[in-house]
Structures are given as C-alpha cells and as structure tokens.
Write an enzyme that holds these catalytic residues in place. Structure first.
Site, PDB file in Angstrom:
ATOM      1  N   GLY A   1       0.792  -1.271   0.054  1.00 31.24           N
ATOM      2  CA  GLY A   1       0.088   0.143   0.049  1.00 31.24           C
ATOM      3  C   GLY A   1       0.996   1.304   0.006  1.00 31.24           C
TER       4      GLY A   1
ATOM      5  N   LEU B   1      -2.164   7.142   1.597  1.00 35.29           N
ATOM      6  CA  LEU B   1      -1.546   8.135   2.659  1.00 35.29           C
ATOM      7  C   LEU B   1      -0.775   7.568   3.471  1.00 35.29           C
ATOM      8  CD1 LEU B   1      -2.426  10.832   4.152  1.00 35.29           C
ATOM      9  CD2 LEU B   1      -4.285   9.604   5.209  1.00 35.29           C
TER      10      LEU B   1
ATOM     11  N   GLY C   1       1.077   4.649   3.467  1.00 34.47           N
ATOM     12  CA  GLY C   1       2.135   3.988   2.771  1.00 34.47           C
ATOM     13  C   GLY C   1       3.128   5.155   2.143  1.00 34.47           C
TER      14      GLY C   1
ATOM     15  N   TYR D   1     -15.776  -3.171   8.159  1.00 35.51           N
ATOM     16  CA  TYR D   1     -14.472  -2.773   8.192  1.00 35.51           C
ATOM     17  C   TYR D   1     -13.629  -3.048   9.491  1.00 35.51           C
ATOM     18  CZ  TYR D   1     -10.428   0.317   8.179  1.00 35.51           C
ATOM     19  OH  TYR D   1      -9.119   0.819   8.107  1.00 35.51           O
TER      20      TYR D   1
ATOM     21  N   LYS E   1     -10.575  -5.937  10.614  1.00 32.09           N
ATOM     22  CA  LYS E   1      -9.279  -5.262  11.221  1.00 32.09           C
ATOM     23  C   LYS E   1      -8.931  -6.093  12.555  1.00 32.09           C
ATOM     24  CE  LYS E   1      -7.429  -2.276   8.677  1.00 32.09           C
ATOM     25  NZ  LYS E   1      -6.227  -2.252   8.022  1.00 32.09           N
TER      26      LYS E   1
ATOM     27  N   PRO F   1      -3.968   3.147  14.828  1.00 33.11           N
ATOM     28  CA  PRO F   1      -3.670   4.565  14.774  1.00 33.11           C
ATOM     29  C   PRO F   1      -5.070   5.449  14.703  1.00 33.11           C
ATOM     30  CG  PRO F   1      -3.624   3.602  12.648  1.00 33.11           C
ATOM     31  CD  PRO F   1      -3.580   2.617  13.586  1.00 33.11           C
ATOM     32  N   THR F   2      -4.833   6.482  15.310  1.00 31.21           N
ATOM     33  CA  THR F   2      -6.198   7.388  15.307  1.00 31.21           C
ATOM     34  C   THR F   2      -6.304   7.854  13.680  1.00 31.21           C
ATOM     35  OG1 THR F   2      -7.317   9.205  16.416  1.00 31.21           O
ATOM     36  CG2 THR F   2      -5.166   9.779  15.682  1.00 31.21           C
TER      37      THR F   2
ATOM     38  N   TRP G   1     -22.902  16.382   6.803  1.00 29.69           N
ATOM     39  CA  TRP G   1     -23.452  15.387   7.415  1.00 29.69           C
ATOM     40  C   TRP G   1     -23.272  15.536   9.007  1.00 29.69           C
ATOM     41  CZ3 TRP G   1     -23.834   9.969   5.447  1.00 29.69           C
ATOM     42  CH2 TRP G   1     -24.270   9.899   3.958  1.00 29.69           C
TER      43      TRP G   1
ATOM     44  N   ASP H   1     -24.278  10.141  12.613  1.00 28.81           N
ATOM     45  CA  ASP H   1     -23.150  10.898  13.345  1.00 28.81           C
ATOM     46  C   ASP H   1     -22.058   9.846  13.508  1.00 28.81           C
ATOM     47  OD1 ASP H   1     -23.639  13.596  13.675  1.00 28.81           O
ATOM     48  OD2 ASP H   1     -24.671  13.338  15.452  1.00 28.81           O
TER      49      ASP H   1
END
Length: 313
Positions: free
Chosen positions: A11, A15, A17, A137, A141, A164-165, A203, A270
């Site tokens: 990857g 972002l 990678g 997802y 993970k 990670p955040t 949104w 939300d």
C-alpha cells in the site's frame, strides 16, 4: 532493521504508505520494496505467494487496505470486509511462510466498541458492540489483529499491531464519495470558496468528537515501533488532540478561507459520539506526536492546491 535490508510496504501509494516510504528513504534505507496494484493484486493469494517467494522481504509494513468514510462504509460493506480480509490474510500468511523477520499491521480505532470508555485504552478491544456504520471494516481489522497474535503464539513470528487514530495529510483520498472527514471537508470548502457558495452542508450534527494525527507523525511512530516494540499486544498511536466535528469544520473553513455559512444536516448519521485514543503506552516508550492540527491542515491544504488538477484527471 538495517538500512540495507528488504522492507516491503504494502500500500505504498496510499496516505500512510507514501509517508512511510518517504520516511524510510529519508533515513537512508536502500531496499524499500513496492508494487502497484497493477503489478500485484493483494487480494489474490497466488500472486501474493509468488511475490514473497521471489522477493523475500525481511520486513513488511502492511499499510494496504480498503478504507473510506461513513458513506462508503454504508454503501459498500461487502467490499470492505472482503477486500480487507483478503489482503491481510494473504500478506500475513505469506510473511510467515517466507520468513519475514517483523511485520507491522495497522488496526483501526473503529475496532473499539461504540460505547467504549474514552480515551480508548488497548485493553478495551472486544469489550462491547461495534459501531454499526463501519462494522464490516472493523471486524476485518479485528481479524487481522487476532491473526497476527495467533501466528506469534503458534509460530513464534514477530508481527506487531498498531492502532492509529484518524490519519490525514498529503496523498490522502480526496474522492468525493469515499473520502474521510478531513479531505472531504477540504474539498467541500475549497469548491464552495471557488464557486462563491453562500453555504455548505455537512453530514450530521457536528457534535461527535474525534482525534486526528498528521501522517508524517504516524509514519515516524511506525518506524519507532519497528525498531523498539516486539509485543503481541496492540498499541495505540494518537496525537492526544481531540476536536468536535463542528469545531473541525470551522477550523478547515478558516484554513481554506471560505467566507460562507455552515449548515449541519442532523438527519444524517453521526457515528460514535466520541472516539479518541489513549496513547500513554507509546508515549511512555518515548514517542509523541509533533504536528498540531492547525499546522497539519495548512500543510494538507497546500498539498491539495498543488495537486488538485492531477486528481481531477
């Protein structure tokens, strides 16, 4: 991890990678291995096996994943669980089969329970129900984390798992339908600024609180863990800087220079009301984030302006 050893970044064009690749290059690593999706389909077990058999990387950074925001997760749940399970299963198993010395797997903050105490500590994983809007997802993970831990236990591998955040920065996904909140808002505000719109619609209520980390900080943290962390226990990587979506929207509005109004569509979901990480574990080991949110947003918007035309092609 020596500078002349083979380090495969799965990857590398994404972002995280890209930031990892740049960080390793800056540190003088001479054998960073990459493959584009056209060259290597990570969801194909045979292709992945052949790649590891012929290339034999000594270290693996598993940054490849199918990712997206609430809209994408709600629209394509089957793709999210299938592609992520396939990618991580193939790469983790081949890493074991071909003697990889160390692998870094990226979990996700959304793998923590929806009603998780905040900030979220590593031991809270699997302590409650997941957030429904991104459950497929998150399940994928969690499976990746458990797979790494199982291989460590049974085969004695050194596969570490970092959570990670929310990362952001240059080379983020700025696609209008499946981008995360920061690139999505940067695009919306920039377009509204250029078209001189009186208002933009966002949104949700704006009340949820999130934490974000600039991607160069995340890359630095990952290299730190590859050099200094060898436990099967998961470890959080966060900035310890949290902000509501409403305040984030106004901050991005200011960075972009948009003069119109913001309207929050409360009929839209939300997600979790608060999602921040407890990063005291990695902080105690000696790493802390350096880039504050405002500075990171400025750098990201500058990069977006420089690459806007090529992203539209």
């Amino acid at each position: 991890m020596q500078k002349n050893e083979g380090i495969y970044i799965a990857g590398h064009a994404g972002l995280v990678g890209t930031a990892m690749f740049n960080r390793l290059r800056d540190e003088g690593c001479t054998k960073v291995i990459t493959r584009s999706h056209k060259e290597l389909n990570l969801t194909n077990q045979c292709e992945v096996d052949n790649f590891f058999k012929t290339t034999k990387p000594e270290y693996v950074i598993l940054a490849a994943a199918k990712v997206g925001g609430i809209f994408a997760n709600n629209t394509y749940p089957a793709k999210f669980i299938y592609e992520n399970l396939s990618i991580q299963t193939n790469v983790i198993h081949s890493s074991y089969q071909y003697g990889v010395k160390k692998l870094l797997f990226f979990g996700s903050a959304c793998s923590y329970p929806r009603e998780c105490p905040q900030p979220m500590k590593e031991e809270y994983l699997l302590s409650g129900w997941l957030e429904p809007t991104n459950e497929p997802y998150a399940v994928a993970k969690i499976a990746g984390i458990k797979m790494c831990q199982a291989y460590n236990k049974q085969y004695g591998t050194n596969f570490i798992c970092a959570i990670p955040t929310n990362a952001y920065g240059p080379y983020d996904n700025f696609h209008p339908n499946d981008s995360h909140v920061i690139p999505s808002l940067i695009m919306k505000f920039h377009k509204a600024k250029i078209e001189m719109c009186r208002f933009i619609e966002i949104w949700g209520s704006g009340k949820p609180v999130r934490e974000f980390i600039y991607v160069d900080d995340l890359a630095e943290a990952c290299i730190f863990l590859m050099k200094n962390y060898n436990s099967s226990d998961i470890i959080n990587i966060g900035s310890s800087e949290e902000i509501s979506i409403e305040k984030l929207a106004y901050l991005i509005k200011d960075v972009v220079g948009y003069k119109g109004e913001i309207v929050f569509d409360e009929s839209k979901p939300d997600g979790a009301l608060r999602k921040t990480l407890d990063s005291s574990k990695i902080n105690r080991l000696g790493w802390k984030a350096k880039v504050c949110l405002r500075d990171g947003l400025k750098r990201t918007y500058k990069w977006y302006l420089e690459h806007e035309k090529e992203m539209l092609q």
